[in-house]
Write a protein that holds these residues in place. Structure first.
Motif, PDB file in Angstrom:
ATOM      1  N   SER A 128      -6.433   7.503  -0.505  1.00  0.00           N
ATOM      2  CA  SER A 128      -6.545   8.134   0.798  1.00  0.00           C
ATOM      3  C   SER A 128      -7.954   8.624   1.115  1.00  0.00           C
ATOM      4  O   SER A 128      -8.293   8.820   2.261  1.00  0.00           O
ATOM      5  CB  SER A 128      -5.546   9.299   0.929  1.00  0.00           C
ATOM      6  OG  SER A 128      -5.899  10.340   0.045  1.00  0.00           O
ATOM      7  N   VAL A 178       2.216   5.065  -3.098  1.00  0.00           N
ATOM      8  CA  VAL A 178       2.367   6.525  -2.969  1.00  0.00           C
ATOM      9  C   VAL A 178       3.582   6.941  -3.796  1.00  0.00           C
ATOM     10  O   VAL A 178       4.639   6.297  -3.721  1.00  0.00           O
ATOM     11  CB  VAL A 178       2.553   6.929  -1.485  1.00  0.00           C
ATOM     12  CG1 VAL A 178       2.850   8.416  -1.357  1.00  0.00           C
ATOM     13  CG2 VAL A 178       1.318   6.548  -0.675  1.00  0.00           C
ATOM     14  N   SER A 219      -0.246   2.438   6.757  1.00  0.00           N
ATOM     15  CA  SER A 219      -1.229   2.751   5.723  1.00  0.00           C
ATOM     16  C   SER A 219      -1.041   4.177   5.215  1.00  0.00           C
ATOM     17  O   SER A 219      -0.390   5.009   5.857  1.00  0.00           O
ATOM     18  CB  SER A 219      -2.653   2.598   6.275  1.00  0.00           C
ATOM     19  OG  SER A 219      -2.919   3.608   7.224  1.00  0.00           O
ATOM     20  N   ILE A 220      -1.647   4.430   4.083  1.00  0.00           N
ATOM     21  CA  ILE A 220      -1.649   5.778   3.510  1.00  0.00           C
ATOM     22  C   ILE A 220      -2.381   6.735   4.440  1.00  0.00           C
ATOM     23  O   ILE A 220      -1.943   7.862   4.660  1.00  0.00           O
ATOM     24  CB  ILE A 220      -2.287   5.760   2.102  1.00  0.00           C
ATOM     25  CG1 ILE A 220      -1.395   4.964   1.146  1.00  0.00           C
ATOM     26  CG2 ILE A 220      -2.521   7.172   1.586  1.00  0.00           C
ATOM     27  CD1 ILE A 220      -2.038   4.640  -0.184  1.00  0.00           C
ATOM     28  N   GLU A 251       0.834  -1.207   0.000  1.00  0.00           N
ATOM     29  CA  GLU A 251       0.000   0.000   0.000  1.00  0.00           C
ATOM     30  C   GLU A 251       0.865   1.252   0.000  1.00  0.00           C
ATOM     31  O   GLU A 251       0.630   2.176  -0.782  1.00  0.00           O
ATOM     32  CB  GLU A 251      -0.920   0.006   1.228  1.00  0.00           C
ATOM     33  CG  GLU A 251      -1.805   1.239   1.280  1.00  0.00           C
ATOM     34  CD  GLU A 251      -2.764   1.262   2.455  1.00  0.00           C
ATOM     35  OE1 GLU A 251      -3.039   2.366   2.940  1.00  0.00           O
ATOM     36  OE2 GLU A 251      -3.261   0.190   2.866  1.00  0.00           O
ATOM     37  N   LEU A 252       1.887   1.289   0.835  1.00  0.00           N
ATOM     38  CA  LEU A 252       2.748   2.475   0.923  1.00  0.00           C
ATOM     39  C   LEU A 252       3.531   2.712  -0.364  1.00  0.00           C
ATOM     40  O   LEU A 252       3.748   3.854  -0.765  1.00  0.00           O
ATOM     41  CB  LEU A 252       3.695   2.347   2.118  1.00  0.00           C
ATOM     42  CG  LEU A 252       3.003   2.415   3.485  1.00  0.00           C
ATOM     43  CD1 LEU A 252       3.944   1.940   4.589  1.00  0.00           C
ATOM     44  CD2 LEU A 252       2.478   3.809   3.765  1.00  0.00           C
ATOM     45  N   HIS A 254      -3.143  11.061  -2.849  1.00  0.00           N
ATOM     46  CA  HIS A 254      -3.326   9.708  -3.344  1.00  0.00           C
ATOM     47  C   HIS A 254      -4.808   9.378  -3.444  1.00  0.00           C
ATOM     48  O   HIS A 254      -5.587   9.695  -2.549  1.00  0.00           O
ATOM     49  CB  HIS A 254      -2.624   8.722  -2.401  1.00  0.00           C
ATOM     50  CG  HIS A 254      -2.490   7.347  -2.958  1.00  0.00           C
ATOM     51  ND1 HIS A 254      -3.499   6.422  -2.921  1.00  0.00           N
ATOM     52  CD2 HIS A 254      -1.443   6.732  -3.571  1.00  0.00           C
ATOM     53  CE1 HIS A 254      -3.089   5.301  -3.478  1.00  0.00           C
ATOM     54  NE2 HIS A 254      -1.832   5.464  -3.880  1.00  0.00           N
ATOM     55  N   TRP A 296       6.373  12.925   1.028  1.00  0.00           N
ATOM     56  CA  TRP A 296       5.572  11.705   1.169  1.00  0.00           C
ATOM     57  C   TRP A 296       4.185  12.016   1.717  1.00  0.00           C
ATOM     58  O   TRP A 296       3.189  11.479   1.236  1.00  0.00           O
ATOM     59  CB  TRP A 296       6.243  10.718   2.107  1.00  0.00           C
ATOM     60  CG  TRP A 296       7.524  10.115   1.634  1.00  0.00           C
ATOM     61  CD1 TRP A 296       8.016  10.088   0.352  1.00  0.00           C
ATOM     62  CD2 TRP A 296       8.480   9.446   2.445  1.00  0.00           C
ATOM     63  NE1 TRP A 296       9.214   9.429   0.335  1.00  0.00           N
ATOM     64  CE2 TRP A 296       9.526   9.020   1.591  1.00  0.00           C
ATOM     65  CE3 TRP A 296       8.557   9.151   3.794  1.00  0.00           C
ATOM     66  CZ2 TRP A 296      10.628   8.329   2.068  1.00  0.00           C
ATOM     67  CZ3 TRP A 296       9.662   8.455   4.279  1.00  0.00           C
ATOM     68  CH2 TRP A 296      10.689   8.051   3.406  1.00  0.00           C
ATOM     69  N   ALA A 354       0.728  11.393  -0.081  1.00  0.00           N
ATOM     70  CA  ALA A 354      -0.301  10.566   0.553  1.00  0.00           C
ATOM     71  C   ALA A 354      -1.638  11.296   0.561  1.00  0.00           C
ATOM     72  O   ALA A 354      -2.691  10.697   0.326  1.00  0.00           O
ATOM     73  CB  ALA A 354       0.116  10.198   1.981  1.00  0.00           C
ATOM     74  N   LYS A 383      -0.644  10.145   5.936  1.00  0.00           N
ATOM     75  CA  LYS A 383      -1.102  11.514   5.659  1.00  0.00           C
ATOM     76  C   LYS A 383      -1.452  12.288   6.923  1.00  0.00           C
ATOM     77  O   LYS A 383      -1.513  13.507   6.897  1.00  0.00           O
ATOM     78  CB  LYS A 383      -2.271  11.511   4.669  1.00  0.00           C
ATOM     79  CG  LYS A 383      -3.579  11.057   5.218  1.00  0.00           C
ATOM     80  CD  LYS A 383      -4.647  11.159   4.146  1.00  0.00           C
ATOM     81  CE  LYS A 383      -6.017  10.984   4.754  1.00  0.00           C
ATOM     82  NZ  LYS A 383      -7.057  11.312   3.802  1.00  0.00           N
TER      83      LYS A 383
END
Length: 97
Positions: free
Chosen positions: A95, A27, A45-46, A23-24, A92, A85, A89, A50
């Motif tokens: 998200s 991004v 997780s995203i 998942e990461l 994304h 990042w 995120a 975030k």
């Protein structure tokens, strides 16, 4: 995850770590090694990513990196990288879910 764990004979915790890292990696600008560092630091997780402030995230990953005594591609992430990042995120598509 349980089926994969059983089929591979791999601990469930490892399979879940792989899921988190996958998942990461989705991004922008987070590659496999950075995703592993984030996951090992407790960012799974995203959505979690975030919600971090750049300063808090940087301290968290620096502490983990020092405890592991590893270098990520020869470069430790700095403030501008972790800030990027977090921005990525937030942008994304996942998200929002």
């Amino acid at each position: 995850a349980v089926k994969v764990s059983n089929k591979l004979g791999t601990p469930l915790s490892s399979v879940k770590s792989w899921q988190h890292m996958a998942e990461l990696i989705s991004v922008n600008d987070i590659g496999p090694q950075y995703a592993e560092l984030l996951e090992r630091s407790g960012v799974h997780s995203i959505v979690q990513l975030k919600n971090y402030s750049p300063n808090k995230l940087l301290k968290l990953i620096q502490k983990k990196q020092e405890s592991l005594k590893i270098n990520i591609q020869g470069n430790s992430p700095g403030h501008s990288i972790v800030e990027h990042w977090i921005d990525e995120a937030n942008n994304h598509k996942y998200s929002a879910n």
